[in-house]
Design an enzyme around this catalytic site. Structure first.
Site, PDB file in Angstrom:
ATOM      1  N   HIS A 126       0.837  -1.206   0.000  1.00 56.93           N
ATOM      2  CA  HIS A 126       0.000   0.000   0.000  1.00 56.93           C
ATOM      3  C   HIS A 126       0.873   1.257   0.000  1.00 56.93           C
ATOM      4  CE1 HIS A 126      -3.450   2.556   1.343  1.00 56.93           C
ATOM      5  NE2 HIS A 126      -2.496   3.200   1.986  1.00 56.93           N
ATOM      6  N   GLU A 127       1.911   1.281   0.844  1.00 53.71           N
ATOM      7  CA  GLU A 127       2.776   2.456   0.922  1.00 53.71           C
ATOM      8  C   GLU A 127       3.575   2.645  -0.365  1.00 53.71           C
ATOM      9  OE1 GLU A 127       2.211   4.498   3.161  1.00 53.71           O
ATOM     10  OE2 GLU A 127       1.079   3.211   4.514  1.00 53.71           O
ATOM     11  N   HIS A 130       1.366   4.328  -2.876  1.00 52.46           N
ATOM     12  CA  HIS A 130       1.286   5.786  -2.743  1.00 52.46           C
ATOM     13  C   HIS A 130       2.428   6.459  -3.503  1.00 52.46           C
ATOM     14  CE1 HIS A 130      -2.047   6.553  -0.093  1.00 52.46           C
ATOM     15  NE2 HIS A 130      -1.583   5.800   0.886  1.00 52.46           N
ATOM     16  N   GLU A 188      -6.257   6.665  -0.977  1.00 53.08           N
ATOM     17  CA  GLU A 188      -6.151   5.483  -0.125  1.00 53.08           C
ATOM     18  C   GLU A 188      -6.709   4.244  -0.832  1.00 53.08           C
ATOM     19  OE1 GLU A 188      -4.579   5.173   2.776  1.00 53.08           O
ATOM     20  OE2 GLU A 188      -3.946   7.244   2.498  1.00 53.08           O
TER      21      GLU A 188
END
Length: 268
Positions: A126-127, A130, A188
């Protein structure tokens, strides 16, 4: 007010020349140079390490192992484009972050919720998502454009005095809930999907992503604001989004396993 029309035309031209496309195909507004943001990310990452104690040893090796597997599954140009670094911070908050330039942090509080390497891969994927999607650039650019729009509107309308301040306050609130927060929730959700693909392509079981959010939900407790007032989607929305993309992720996972990508990161 002759300057208004040229300003509007200039802003439109700037917007058109600053359009980009995210990894999921979504159009983006990016007004800031990546080099400038990456430098800011490096400075912020250094400050984090000065302000919070970092954890080394087996815990760091475990987190680094998962991060290396995910970054290693990226195309070579994406591996080289960022200074991929990750640190573990001593904090009870179940949190993680990503900064422009590929700098990432995971709190020890999150490691108590992410019970397996696959669940930790959900967070790190997920990071990384981003960073790949340039969400920091888009957030800064959107906020800049929104503030510019409100300033121009205030000048054009001649809103002054208490009534004008009240009207501008209402417009600012509308921008916050109608533009800035939805963009953050969109980021997100997009990072969830990119991360799901990345963890699967690295050989981590994407089904564990849903288990992670079930763990988060069980550990969270307490009242939460409605999703439309939050910078993040609700946990139910996140799990639904992951499930909706699970078939594609499982296909990527099977291809990764067949290609020999079987990460084995011992949990301390």
């Amino acid at each position: 007010m002759r300057w208004i029309k040229p300003l509007a035309i200039g802003a439109l031209c700037l917007t058109l020349t600053a359009c980009a496309t995210s990894p999921t195909g979504r159009q983006q507004l990016t007004l800031v140079s990546d080099a400038q943001l990456n430098q800011m990310g490096a400075q912020a990452f250094e400050q984090y390490q000065q302000d919070l104690p970092t954890v080394g040893g087996a815990t760091h090796r475990y987190v680094q192992c998962v991060a290396d597997a995910i970054v290693g599954a990226l195309p070579p140009e994406q591996q080289r484009a960022q200074d991929w670094q990750i640190r573990v911070f001593e904090s009870d908050q179940a949190n993680a972050f990503a900064l422009p330039g590929g700098y990432m942090g995971v709190n020890t509080g999150l490691l108590r919720i992410a019970e397996t390497q696959d669940q930790l891969a959900t967070v790190i994927g997920h990071e990384v998502g981003h960073v790949l999607a340039r969400h920091a650039n888009e957030r800064v650019s959107t906020q800049t454009a929104t503030q510019l729009g409100l300033s121009v509107l205030s000048s054009v309308s001649g809103m002054q005095g208490p009534a004008g301040e009240q009207m501008m306050g209402a417009l600012g609130l509308g921008a916050q809930y109608g533009v800035l927060l939805p963009f953050s929730r969109r980021h997100e959700s997009e990072a969830d999907i990119i991360g799901l693909r990345l963890m699967a392509e690295a050989g981590f079981d994407p089904r564990e992503s849903v288990t992670l959010w079930q763990n988060m939900e069980a550990a969270g407790g307490g009242a939460r604001p409605p999703a439309w007032m939050s910078t993040h989607p609700s946990q139910g929305q996140r799990m639904a989004g992951l499930q909706a993309n699970m078939d594609d992720a499982l296909a990527r996972y099977e291809r990764a396993r067949q290609a020999g990508r079987t990460p084995n990161c011992p949990r301390p």
